[in-house]
Every structure is written in C-alpha cells, then in structure tokens.
Write a protein that holds these residues in place. Sequence first.
Motif, PDB file in Angstrom:
ATOM      1  N   LEU A 314      28.785  12.022 -33.035  1.00 42.81           N
ATOM      2  CA  LEU A 314      29.389  10.838 -33.400  1.00 42.81           C
ATOM      3  C   LEU A 314      28.258   9.665 -33.275  1.00 42.81           C
ATOM      4  N   ALA A 315      27.515   9.668 -32.203  1.00 43.55           N
ATOM      5  CA  ALA A 315      26.462   8.851 -31.992  1.00 43.55           C
ATOM      6  C   ALA A 315      25.409   8.555 -33.262  1.00 43.55           C
ATOM      7  N   SER A 316      25.089   9.890 -33.957  1.00 39.97           N
ATOM      8  CA  SER A 316      24.351  10.063 -35.049  1.00 39.97           C
ATOM      9  C   SER A 316      24.965   9.557 -36.193  1.00 39.97           C
ATOM     10  N   TYR A 317      26.311   9.532 -36.331  1.00 38.01           N
ATOM     11  CA  TYR A 317      26.769   9.337 -37.595  1.00 38.01           C
ATOM     12  C   TYR A 317      27.001   7.708 -37.533  1.00 38.01           C
ATOM     13  N   LEU A 318      27.189   7.098 -36.225  1.00 37.05           N
ATOM     14  CA  LEU A 318      27.618   5.912 -36.190  1.00 37.05           C
ATOM     15  C   LEU A 318      26.307   5.089 -36.449  1.00 37.05           C
ATOM     16  N   ALA A 329      28.911   2.900 -46.179  1.00 38.29           N
ATOM     17  CA  ALA A 329      29.244   4.180 -45.629  1.00 38.29           C
ATOM     18  C   ALA A 329      30.702   4.164 -45.625  1.00 38.29           C
ATOM     19  N   THR A 330      31.196   5.670 -45.711  1.00 37.63           N
ATOM     20  CA  THR A 330      32.735   5.917 -45.978  1.00 37.63           C
ATOM     21  C   THR A 330      33.073   6.483 -44.635  1.00 37.63           C
ATOM     22  N   SER A 331      34.514   6.620 -44.425  1.00 34.53           N
ATOM     23  CA  SER A 331      35.139   7.111 -43.204  1.00 34.53           C
ATOM     24  C   SER A 331      34.499   8.618 -43.142  1.00 34.53           C
ATOM     25  N   PHE A 332      34.581   9.210 -41.960  1.00 30.89           N
ATOM     26  CA  PHE A 332      34.043  10.505 -41.573  1.00 30.89           C
ATOM     27  C   PHE A 332      34.951  11.418 -40.730  1.00 30.89           C
ATOM     28  N   TYR A 333      35.022  12.563 -40.562  1.00 23.50           N
ATOM     29  CA  TYR A 333      35.461  13.261 -39.817  1.00 23.50           C
ATOM     30  C   TYR A 333      35.263  14.697 -39.846  1.00 23.50           C
ATOM     31  N   ASN A 334      35.265  15.611 -38.781  1.00 19.08           N
ATOM     32  CA  ASN A 334      35.187  16.848 -38.930  1.00 19.08           C
ATOM     33  C   ASN A 334      36.643  17.650 -39.241  1.00 19.08           C
ATOM     34  N   GLN A 367      39.438   3.308 -33.346  1.00 19.06           N
ATOM     35  CA  GLN A 367      39.697   4.711 -32.630  1.00 19.06           C
ATOM     36  C   GLN A 367      38.487   5.325 -32.321  1.00 19.06           C
ATOM     37  N   VAL A 368      37.800   5.338 -33.521  1.00 20.63           N
ATOM     38  CA  VAL A 368      36.316   6.016 -33.504  1.00 20.63           C
ATOM     39  C   VAL A 368      35.200   5.542 -32.536  1.00 20.63           C
ATOM     40  N   LEU A 369      35.383   4.119 -32.835  1.00 18.43           N
ATOM     41  CA  LEU A 369      34.229   3.389 -31.807  1.00 18.43           C
ATOM     42  C   LEU A 369      34.643   3.750 -30.548  1.00 18.43           C
ATOM     43  N   SER A 370      36.154   3.823 -29.875  1.00 15.60           N
ATOM     44  CA  SER A 370      36.055   3.741 -28.652  1.00 15.60           C
ATOM     45  C   SER A 370      36.474   5.398 -27.977  1.00 15.60           C
TER      46      SER A 370
END
Length: 703
Positions: A314-318, A329-334, A367-370
């Motif tokens: 998550l830290a790498s993608y942010l 950048a676009t939204s991301f998820y596994n 939600q991603v950031l927190s």
Amino acid sequence: MLLRTIVQNKVVFLLYLNEIKNMINGFKVITLCGSTRFKEEFLEAQKRLTLEGNIVISVGLFGHSGDDVVWTEGVKDMLDRQHLAKIDLADEIFVINVGGYIGDSTRREIAYAEYKGKSITYLESCRKPSIYDNYAALGKLHNSGKLSDEDWEKACRHFDEKCEALVAEYNACKGPWPYQWDNADVVVCGILQRCGRTNCDFHDLKYLYEADSISEIRIKGKGTNEEEQVQSIIDTIRNDYMDLLQSSEKLAVTFIDSNQGAFLNKIADCLTDMDVIWHEWGATAEEKEISLSIVTATKKKLQYKLREWSKCTLASYLSEVNRVGENVATSFYNQSDLSRVKNCELMIIGINPGAGCLFSQWGLKDQVLSNSDFLYWGNPCFQNLSDKEIIYEMSQKYDKDKKRYGWDLWHKIHKMLGYAGKGELLEKPDKFVLSNMVFFGTAHQGQIPKEIDQEFCAHQTLELIDILKPKVVLMLGEQTRDLFKKVANISYMEELIPNYHDFYCFYNNSHVISIYHTAYYRFFTNENMKVIGNILGYALDNPSECINQKLLESYLSKKINDFNDRKKQIKPDNILNSIIEDSFKRYVRKDTIDNKWYKISPNFRVQVTSVGGGEVIIQDDKYTNGINYLQNPINNQDAIIQYLKDKGYELKSDGARRTSLGHKPFCKYEEWKQGPQSVVLSILKEIDELGPELEKIYNKEKI
C-alpha cells in the motif's frame, strides 16, 4: 643428489599448486552447474563471468534444451562423469538455480564440489544443502559408480570430522538461554549426537532448515530429588518460556534423565497442543540433575506475512500515486481476500483489474488512505461475504451490464481444472488466490496509464508469490507473461505444447504456466481447455517436478493425438454442423425459440448447435447459467438421465460441474451419412417424442 633436488622441487611445486588451487596465470577457474533446461541462463552466466576475468567451464550439451543425443544410451552417464572432472579442474562452481530450482544431478554436483573443497556460489539466493543432504548425495554418486571406493571412504571420514566439529560447537555453547542459533547443522548434529544417531532420524529434524528462526532453551532441574527437579523444569517453562514455545511451529525436545523417561509424561502435559518431536537420552554418571533441551523452530505465520506485505505494498502504491499525480493514477486493489488464505495451491495472475477510475474520483479513496490493510482484504465487492457467497459472486451472480452469470474468467479456469478432476479447487477461497501484476485498475485490462511504473508495481506481486509459495502460478495473457519475465529476470520460458501458446518456467519452487487470457474466447474451445486443464492438473499433482515438452508429450500423447485427429476433420464437419443448425431453425417456429433454445415441453428445452463439434443439448426449462446439476438436481434427475442415455445422449461434466442433462453429437444419428437435411428431420422427430416422455418421468412421484 639430482634425484633429491627433483623430488624437493616437485614437493614445493605441488604445495604451490595447492596454495593457488587451480588458478591459471592468475585467472580463477569456474565450472557452471545446473539444469540444462536453463540454456539461456548458462550462456548469459558464461559471458558475464568471462568478462569479469574468469576461465569458465560449461556443459557441452543441453539435453533438456534440444540436444537429444544426450539421451542416447551411455551418453548421459559419460557426460555426468565429465562434469565431475570439470569440477575437479575448478576453483569454484557457479550454480544456475533459476527460480530456486536445483535438480538431483545438480545436488550431487554441489555435494561433490563441497567434498573437494571448492567454493560454491549461486545465481539466486536459496537454502544451502545441509551436511546430511551432501552426505546422501555423495552416497548416490558412489552407488552409481561415479565416486570411487577410496573417495567414498575419504568422504565418510570428512563427514564424521565435520559432524564432530559441529557437535563440539553445540556442546560448547553455555547460553544465555534462549540462545539464537544461526547454523541449523550445528543444532541438528548436536541433537543427533546426544540422542544417538540410531535413535533419531535426520529427516525428523529437517524442518529446522526451513525455519526463519531457531532458538534453544536448556533447563536444569533444581531440587533434592527427581520429582522436585521435574517440577522446577515445568515451573520454569510455564513462567519464563511459554509465549516463545506457543509461537513456534515445531519443538524438538531432548529429555535427559537417568530414569529413561519415567517423568516424561509430566513434561509432555506441560507442552500439550504443541507440535513436538521427542528424544530421550540417558544421563551419564556425571549428569546428576534431570535436564531438558527445547529447540524451537519458528516461521512467521502466513497471515502475519500477508498483513506486512499489504502494508508495504500500500505504501509503495501510494508513493506511485504521489509521483504521477491523482489525476493520472487510477484506483487500485488486489482481487482475493488474503485473510482467507491458508494453503495456496493455485495463484491466478492477470495484467491488471479491468475496472477502475481516476484515483482522485475513487469513492474508496479515504478508506484506502486510512486503512493500512486495504490490499489485504481484497476486492471491495468481496468484503463482508462468506466463502460460499464469494464463490456465488464469481460463478452465479447475474451481471446486468455484461448480461451474464458470474465471472467468465472463473468459469473458464474452473472448467479447465475440472477436466483434470481439480474443479473443486476453485470453490475454496483458502486454496486459490486471484491477483494481478499491477493493481491499478482501468476500464479495459492492459490499458494502464503510461506514466505508471509497471515494473515497480510488479515487484510487489513477486513478493506475494514468494510469501504464498503456490504449487502453480497461472499467468493470463502475453502482457502478464512479458512483465513477469522482465521483473523476475527470466530470459526464457519453454513452450510446452506447440500451438497452444502455453509457456512454462520453474520459479522459486512454483510451476509458472502462461496461457492466453481467458478473454481471448476463440482459443478456449473444449478441446483446448482439456489439454490446458490436464497440464495444470499434472503440475498440481507434481509440485516439485520440473515440467518440459517431452514429459507432457508422453503424459498427454493420447489426448493430443485424439485432438489432432479431430482437428483434421474440423473444417468439413463445421460446415455440415452449421447447415444442420441453420436448417433446424428454419423448420421450427421462431416464437418457440428463446435465445437459441427450443421449448419441447413445459419443463424441458433443447438446443441444436454447431458449437462443441455439433450436438443436441437437453436442459430443464428453469435452468439459468451457473446452475450445477450435480449440486441442484431436478425431480427424478437420475431417471431422466438414464432415459436420455438409452436414446444415445451422453453426460458431460468438468469434474465438479454438470450444466446439461445430456448431449448427443450429430454424428450419432443414423442419418449422418445421408446429409444434413436427413439429420435435421431425425432430430425433429426425436425431440417430438422426447418432450412428452421427459414430462412423464419428471412429474412422477419422486423415484
């Protein structure tokens, strides 16, 4: 006098040779070892090491890469002996262990080099063979006649000397306890020596070499008698070491007692619900107190590793979002919910999620950031669902936009696995993981913004593979394969079956198989899926065996020959099949056909299709895509199936699913040789009879 001078000079010269080993004119000599399936890596290593100023000795032939003469009788044995001689000439061996793979032949060469005192380096980091692995490998060389009796005796003495030195190191350690051991060989030799090698098998302790951490506790009993001493040991375990012991994967407990285990049950009660290997050792006259040695082998728990991976990724993608900007950048998820994974057997990887928007417009941004565990929980559509509900989402839930049930990807891979009897694997979220090389989503897969550093992102997925250690990694699509090869430094993947676009390599002890993306629907005929499914099945059943084209040709020869025989006839048959399908539609009223299905009675319908080699398919009228007749049987289903069998209909199943009550190929009709019109008339006559008969069986009281 002259003779003495010659002898003295020869001795000096031999000592000099021993001192500089085999260096020639100051150049180090390196012999390459490894599987010959890695031809490109051999050539690359030879070039690089030569340019670094070394004399490099390589293999003469690549048996697993096309040099078939290797497999001629006697040639392989000769080449093996030659390679041992090449090791004798070297100062060092360099092991080509692509993806961590080391075969039996290479293991024996490593053992031989170690015995001969050569330096050993590896292309990729890996667990080094134990002293016992090397001893066993040398034994195999001796048994095959490639190591002389003299050398074998010398190797045995060498082994004993090493063991004694390791035991001395083990016994010399006085703590403080718990003591962290860095060398598993020391601990294993110490335990075997204390217990007597005849009473303890090395293989019982082999798990210590796989541990992330090895520590040892030694406790001496205190008290005036044995009962007091045992109780003091139990109290020490409970008060000081219980947390460490409970967090360990396995314990190796050596109980030293002159009473030969009279108090062993009391100690065992203290260690209930722990995975313990027990060893007993009688105390010597000097050892008056009862004592205990507990070696703990600890591996970080899988879920702990996955959570740590999620936070780091998550830290790498942010950081990548910050680098390119939120409006690029676009939204991301596994995809998979990693919290459910227990023992991953299959990992499916595409290039990137095929749904996404700009990061700045993403509804889940806050939600991603927190939430540092965001990637851990997987696709937002799976959150708060049970395992059963997740499989329903993938297999049966109706998608209004795409007008289909479930995920096409899931259905195709499930069907492929089913042909090998492995369909149930894709119904267990604890055993498979669906992921991507890049987690940034786009409206269409593969259209990742060019500003995104895909290689940087893909490294996180390789780390996930390393953590999960799946038996098989299934790569979907050429883009996925190319990015994987680039980031994993894989120069070559072997095509397993010609014209199937299936490529293979062995990476970090996992089979990696690349196929077309499931979205490329033209490739995924039933015949092709059978072949791919059987390759996947073989890989799942043989996780440690490297696969190659020859092996699969032997394994799949009958299936492939049958397929090729049918393929020769496919064009003329397809023309006939299409004529039959079109003619059938002209013969029946259009208002009786709904989405290619013809209603033959209130509860049953039929489809006449040129797909699948040309066939008539029977279903109940309430069938919806995704329904499985094995799990959702209709009334009197067995009797209906038997009736259809008597009429020449076959059952088709992919192992875990059955989506029809019967299939009848056009060629099974007696009129097949008379032409398509005759077949159509025969079909019409037959289904007129089938409808009423099927209704009768269906409406009977349950048989």
